[in-house]
Design an enzyme around this catalytic site. Structure first.
Site, mmCIF file in Angstrom:
data_model
loop_
_atom_site.group_PDB
_atom_site.id
_atom_site.type_symbol
_atom_site.label_atom_id
_atom_site.label_comp_id
_atom_site.label_asym_id
_atom_site.label_seq_id
_atom_site.Cartn_x
_atom_site.Cartn_y
_atom_site.Cartn_z
ATOM 1 N N GLU A 257 -24.030 38.594 41.686
ATOM 2 C CA GLU A 257 -24.980 39.271 40.994
ATOM 3 C C GLU A 257 -24.646 40.352 42.091
ATOM 4 O O GLU A 257 -25.355 41.445 42.357
ATOM 5 C CB GLU A 257 -26.456 38.259 40.968
ATOM 6 C CG GLU A 257 -26.855 39.635 40.730
ATOM 7 C CD GLU A 257 -28.320 39.967 41.614
ATOM 8 O OE1 GLU A 257 -28.972 40.900 41.161
ATOM 9 O OE2 GLU A 257 -27.896 40.164 42.415
ATOM 10 N N ASP B 207 -35.085 35.917 39.339
ATOM 11 C CA ASP B 207 -34.900 35.938 40.282
ATOM 12 C C ASP B 207 -35.567 36.727 41.226
ATOM 13 O O ASP B 207 -36.277 38.189 41.699
ATOM 14 C CB ASP B 207 -34.308 37.491 40.312
ATOM 15 C CG ASP B 207 -32.743 38.445 41.184
ATOM 16 O OD1 ASP B 207 -33.267 37.538 42.407
ATOM 17 O OD2 ASP B 207 -32.440 39.197 40.969
#
Length: 534
Positions: A166, A195
């Site tokens: 990511e 996140d």
């Protein structure tokens, strides 16, 4: 979290078409009928300690540029497999080092309606990434394990994902979405992303891309007296953007990254105005000491609340779960074995449960002591065979017939020749930290008409942050203990090895025990599984 340009709005109208729950966006009252369980903060912190240890052993990072990311995937995957998830590793050819996405699906619920939860598992090269994004990864992991433990009736299929790379630009999640056939994309009714949900100077931010999804999280936070804000800092910067671009409704939570907390936010949530939400963002100090309990606990419980509301059958009422220990055993014709039957109340009130067994081979009988229990109680199942019982392996279904719900569990019964086949106990067993007492896991051997061998094998799989703390013994049916492992200064995490002992003086048949004691402080873990070959 990765800095990216913000995406435009535009998928809210798809919510009704794709099956998102259309709760009111403002002041919905908390729905208590779903009875979402507590997501254990202690267990989440155990996972974070494991990720920290993995980083420590790999140059201080879990980046896909080294071995830390792959070790993180293995840790998560091992737990999920043991819990009964169907796991898949997807090699991302566009990711750094062709690192892998990990996908785990709970095999219940309508497969044409998928609720998906995800978090990126990689860190930046500069640090271990415990908030970014061990916090999201560990929280959805424990949510998945809680789902498996409670095993509620499911209305929709649930899929979890841990994304690769990511930090290089949402590469892993983009690869996953781009390689999904259109027919599979339309099955994903909502994607929820987590996140950075443990920032030290935290706020409570809820993704506001789809009002009906945001309302579910707001409903939970309102029930515990917390005001939320939309997550403008994270819009387009994490893996939900890959799904949003494909027209899939998204939602999620965050506690802030590099943005500065305002005075109004500090008044609302506490903390320090004029300071970053996480001043260790993308730095070496993003360690376990960078994670406070409060936001981690509240956000993980919010994840559980949303998952239960979106995917668990709404007709919860009183419910329970049933488990067996061990889940497999072998006997010789004419012998018997015993199995512990455990139950737990998962929602509502306790209920009366009648126990029965089916699928037994000819000449075999099953009895329960007691045959009727209240959920939360336990019973002992005795399976007895006769001299005419045929050999083979038979799936025995244990049915728990409750007053309000029914559940089943399966025991694999082996009626054997004298092959003395290996016996595995795959039930997870928590190992208490020092000075806790020793714990034991059992393996029932039957149908082995000889003594154990002088090369008896004990295969052990333990997840632990400091394996040198562990003392392990194999205890024979007559109580004789065979030392497999002494304590040491070995700081390596986890233990996956096979020990060999001379147990030739012991009769093979009977209940053997693997006994484990933690003799050093500050580290925790559990036994995943063990296999005995006599």
């Amino acid at each position: 979290m990765k800095w990216k340009s913000k995406l435009g709005a535009g998928v809210t109208a798809l919510a009704a078409v794709l099956g998102v729950v259309t709760a009111p966006a403002a002041t919905a009252a908390p729905v208590t009928a779903l009875a979402a369980p507590d997501i254990s903060l202690a267990n989440i912190k155990t996972h974070l300690n494991q990720l920290q240890t993995i980083a420590n052993n790999n140059g201080g990072t879990r980046s896909p540029r080294g071995a830390g990311y792959a070790a993180s995937v293995s840790y998560v995957e091992n737990l999920l497999k043991n819990a009964g998830f169907t796991t898949t590793r997807q090699t991302c050819t566009s990711c750094i080092g062709q690192s892998q996405n990990l996908i785990a699906e709970w095999p219940q619920g309508d497969a044409s309606q998928v609720i998906m939860l995800g978090a990126h598992l990689d860190s930046v090269s500069a640090g271990p990434g415990i908030n970014d994004n061990g916090s999201g990864s560990a929280s959805i992991l424990e949510t998945a394990l809680t789902l498996a433990r409670t095993n509620p009736a499911m209305a929709k299929r649930v899929r979890f994902a841990w994304w690769a790379d990511e930090e290089s630009g949402l590469v892993g999640s983009k690869y996953y979405v781009n390689n999904l056939p259109s027919s599979e994309r339309t099955k994903i009714k909502t994607y929820l992303n987590f996140d950075m949900i443990g920032s030290k100077n935290w706020g409570y931010f809820v993704y506001d891309d789809v009002a009906s999804v945001k309302a579910i999280f707001d409903e939970y936070f309102s029930s515990i007296g917390i005001q939320t804000e939309g997550d403008s800092e994270g819009d387009g910067r994490s893996d939900h953007a890959s799904f949003k671009s494909a027209g899939i409704p998204v939602g999620g939570l965050a506690t802030g990254a590099g943005d500065i907390k305002s005075s109004a936010q500090a008044q609302k949530w506490g903390g320090t105005a004029g300071a970053a939400f996480d001043n260790c963002y993308h730095r070496a100090c993003d360690t376990t000491s960078n994670i406070p309990d409060a936001p981690l606990e509240k956000n993980s419980d919010a994840i559980g609340y949303a998952l239960w509301k979106l995917a668990v059958a709404t007709t919860q009422g009183n419910d329970f779960s049933v488990s067996l220990n061990p889940t497999a055993g072998t006997v010789q014709p004419g012998q018997s074995l015993q199995v512990a039957v455990g139950t737990a109340t998962t929602s509502g009130s306790a209920q009366s449960i009648s126990l029965s067994a089916s699928g037994l081979p000819a000449g075999a009988t099953a009895s329960f002591s007691p045959a009727t229990i209240s959920s939360g109680g336990s019973s002992t199942l005795t399976i007895s065979t006769s001299s005419t019982t045929p050999t083979g392996t038979f799936p025995v279904t244990v049915t728990a017939d409750g007053a309000n719900a029914d559940h089943t569990a399966t025991f694999s019964l082996g009626v054997g020749t004298s092959s003395c086949a290996p016996v595995t106990n795959g039930s997870q067993l928590t190992i208490p930290d020092y000075p806790g007492a020793a714990v034991s896991s059992t393996a029932n051997v039957g149908g082995c008409t000889r003594n154990a061998s002088n090369a008896t094998k004990v295969e052990v799989h333990i997840t632990h942050t400091y394996r040198g703390d562990l003392v392990i013994d194999l205890v024979a049916p007559d109580g004789t203990a065979y030392r497999l492992k002494n304590s040491s200064s070995d700081s390596t995490p986890n233990l996956d090895t096979t020990y060999t002992v001379n147990a030739s003086s012991e009769a093979a048949n009977g209940t053997w025990k693997l006994q484990i004691k933690d003799v050093g402080p500050a580290d925790t873990g559990y036994l995943s599984s063990w296999t005995l070959t006599v």
